[in-house]
Motif scaffolding. Structure first.
Motif, PDB file in Angstrom:
ATOM      1  N   GLY A 154       3.398  -7.840 -17.033  1.00 19.47           N
ATOM      2  CA  GLY A 154       3.283  -6.605 -16.459  1.00 19.47           C
ATOM      3  C   GLY A 154       2.100  -6.318 -15.779  1.00 19.47           C
ATOM      4  N   LYS A 155       0.904  -7.058 -15.900  1.00 20.51           N
ATOM      5  CA  LYS A 155      -0.357  -6.645 -15.494  1.00 20.51           C
ATOM      6  C   LYS A 155      -0.469  -7.291 -14.184  1.00 20.51           C
ATOM      7  N   GLU A 156      -1.518  -6.628 -13.633  1.00 22.15           N
ATOM      8  CA  GLU A 156      -2.227  -6.990 -12.310  1.00 22.15           C
ATOM      9  C   GLU A 156      -0.918  -6.950 -11.225  1.00 22.15           C
ATOM     10  N   PRO A 157      -0.037  -5.939 -11.323  1.00 18.67           N
ATOM     11  CA  PRO A 157       0.992  -5.690  -9.920  1.00 18.67           C
ATOM     12  C   PRO A 157       0.166  -5.818  -8.820  1.00 18.67           C
ATOM     13  N   HIS A 158       0.474  -6.368  -7.597  1.00 20.57           N
ATOM     14  CA  HIS A 158      -0.058  -6.653  -6.454  1.00 20.57           C
ATOM     15  C   HIS A 158       1.086  -6.928  -5.452  1.00 20.57           C
ATOM     16  N   VAL A 159       0.606  -6.509  -4.040  1.00 19.59           N
ATOM     17  CA  VAL A 159       1.474  -6.540  -3.057  1.00 19.59           C
ATOM     18  C   VAL A 159       0.939  -7.626  -1.835  1.00 19.59           C
ATOM     19  N   LEU A 160       1.816  -8.377  -1.567  1.00 19.49           N
ATOM     20  CA  LEU A 160       1.522  -9.155  -0.286  1.00 19.49           C
ATOM     21  C   LEU A 160       2.109  -8.718   0.863  1.00 19.49           C
ATOM     22  N   ILE A 161       1.006  -8.274   2.081  1.00 16.47           N
ATOM     23  CA  ILE A 161       1.397  -8.009   2.969  1.00 16.47           C
ATOM     24  C   ILE A 161       1.014  -8.983   4.205  1.00 16.47           C
ATOM     25  N   VAL A 162       2.057  -9.111   5.217  1.00 13.56           N
ATOM     26  CA  VAL A 162       2.025 -10.242   6.275  1.00 13.56           C
ATOM     27  C   VAL A 162       1.992  -9.481   7.634  1.00 13.56           C
ATOM     28  N   GLY A 163       1.076  -9.646   8.495  1.00 19.22           N
ATOM     29  CA  GLY A 163       1.404  -8.828   9.653  1.00 19.22           C
ATOM     30  C   GLY A 163       1.814 -10.041  10.759  1.00 19.22           C
ATOM     31  N   ILE A 164       3.075  -9.580  11.332  1.00 20.53           N
ATOM     32  CA  ILE A 164       3.606 -10.425  12.239  1.00 20.53           C
ATOM     33  C   ILE A 164       3.857  -9.983  13.500  1.00 20.53           C
ATOM     34  N   ASP A 165       3.185 -10.940  14.413  1.00 25.41           N
ATOM     35  CA  ASP A 165       3.079 -10.437  15.875  1.00 25.41           C
ATOM     36  C   ASP A 165       4.615 -10.391  16.530  1.00 25.41           C
ATOM     37  N   GLN A 166       4.799  -9.511  17.283  1.00 21.74           N
ATOM     38  CA  GLN A 166       6.193  -9.488  18.061  1.00 21.74           C
ATOM     39  C   GLN A 166       5.991  -9.740  19.298  1.00 21.74           C
ATOM     40  N   VAL A 167       4.756  -9.362  19.943  1.00 24.49           N
ATOM     41  CA  VAL A 167       4.630  -9.665  21.423  1.00 24.49           C
ATOM     42  C   VAL A 167       4.603 -11.198  21.682  1.00 24.49           C
ATOM     43  N   ASN A 168       4.203 -11.916  20.972  1.00 25.53           N
ATOM     44  CA  ASN A 168       3.895 -13.333  21.145  1.00 25.53           C
ATOM     45  C   ASN A 168       4.974 -14.237  20.222  1.00 25.53           C
ATOM     46  N   GLY A 169       6.090 -13.752  19.820  1.00 23.51           N
ATOM     47  CA  GLY A 169       7.186 -14.553  19.473  1.00 23.51           C
ATOM     48  C   GLY A 169       7.222 -14.363  17.896  1.00 23.51           C
ATOM     49  N   GLY A 170       6.738 -13.526  17.340  1.00 27.51           N
ATOM     50  CA  GLY A 170       6.843 -13.580  15.759  1.00 27.51           C
ATOM     51  C   GLY A 170       5.952 -14.129  14.881  1.00 27.51           C
TER      52      GLY A 170
END
Length: 351
Positions: A154-170
């Motif tokens: 239960g320690k060190e909960p964390h979130v991965l966030i990835v930016g996905i470009d839509q203009v150039n095809g994902g």
């Protein structure tokens, strides 16, 4: 691997042994992996194995945690491969060749973890308990895929966030690992973790296919851990359809509205969150006259359908102003046969 780089790794691993943080150590290993060429991995593993100290064993165990994602599926760990191929691009193993980099690191890491503190064994042992997906900006030119993880204790909960470009095809263009409270400032919708993980994997795969993809400078250092985390989600759904269109329930009650909306769906395709003034203008003044065959009722209903779709996307003033500027021209543009593309002309001639 140069002696100075090896020495730096040992020094940093010594600090990590004091921190006793699985997450901090995995992030460090991802950054280290991002600096390695495939030809450098086996010499480094050999040097660390010969060292045998706790710092060297921690380095091996940490690298083994992220190596599957970072080094691809079938690289060959040859001693004389001096190419400049970056980690993550696969090279097929020749028949009868040496072990893959994955196998080399996995075996060394498994052996190295023995005798280290128990917290080391928690690296990579994460559970994804929630996910989100949505726009990164007002117009959805980028989307954000977020996955929240926790370790078994239960320690060190964390979130991965990835930016996905839509203009150039994902493409995957940026990524970060943050504390869960980071999500408080983001307007994202809860989503199925398997679907979000699949989108992350799809986006990184697309990035790898595009030479010179426009990515953030910080992405390579996070990429190995981002892939490892996405792959840790059970049964990720690849090429999952976006549910944005199915959530749109405000189609105007006008003759031709359904026909008009079907063309809008065709235009937005698999990137329905991207809805900017420029994209609206392209749809009304370029794509429809070139590609679409519509009844008069559908042409008449189209401005209201586009306005309803824009309200669904937050009623951004610049978008609505663009519709007001371009919509009055639509009937004349649709009637101008010189604007029709080849497919439209062929379809019209067959009617």
């Amino acid at each position: 691997m140069s002696t100075s780089a090896y020495t730096t790794a040992i020094t940093q691993a010594r600090d990590l042994l004091r921190w006793r943080s699985p997450l901090r150590t995995e992030l460090w290993a991802a950054r280290l992996t991002a600096t390695l060429r495939p030809a450098e991995v086996q010499p480094l593993v050999r040097q660390l194995t010969e060292d045998g100290g706790p710092e060297a064993r921690l380095t091996l165990a940490a690298l083994a945690t992220v190596e599957t994602a970072a080094l691809g599926h079938d690289e060959t760990a040859t001693q004389d491969d001096e190419t400049e191929r970056p980690a993550g691009q696969a090279t097929a193993r020749e028949p009868g060749g040496e072990k893959t980099l994955r196998e080399t690191l996995r075996e060394a890491g498994r052996e190295a973890a023995r005798g280290l503190p128990k917290w080391v064994g928690r690296m990579g042992q994460v559970v994804c308990d929630q996910a989100w997906y949505g726009k990164a900006d007002r117009y959805g030119e980028q989307t954000l895929a977020a996955l929240r993880f926790r370790y078994p204790d239960g320690k060190e909960p964390h979130v991965l966030i990835v930016g996905i470009d839509q203009v150039n095809g994902g493409l995957a263009v940026d990524a970060t690992v943050e504390e869960p409270k980071f999500l408080d400032d983001l307007d994202l919708r809860p989503a199925d973790p398997a679907v979000v993980a699949g989108r992350v994997l799809d986006a990184f795969e697309m990035t790898d296919l595009v030479m010179g993809a426009p990515i953030a400078e910080s992405l390579p250092a996070v990429r190995p851990l981002a892939l490892a985390r996405a792959q840790a989600v059970p049964d990720p759904v690849r090429q999952a359809p976006d549910d944005t269109l199915s959530r749109f329930l405000d189609l105007p009650d006008l003759p031709g509205a359904q026909e008009a909306f079907e063309k809008l769906v065709e235009f937005v395709g698999d990137r329905p969150l991207w809805w900017s003034p420029a994209r609206v203008s392209r749809f009304l003044t370029s794509w429809l006259p070139r590609e679409a065959i519509l009844t008069d009722a559908a042409v008449s209903a189209m401005p209201e359908v586009v306005r309803a779709w824009s309200r669904f996307h937050g009623a951004e003033p610049e978008v609505l102003q663009r519709i007001d500027a371009d919509a009055p021209r639509l009937p004349a543009l649709m009637a101008d046969e010189s604007l029709a593309g080849l497919r439209k002309r062929i379809a019209q001639s067959e009617r």
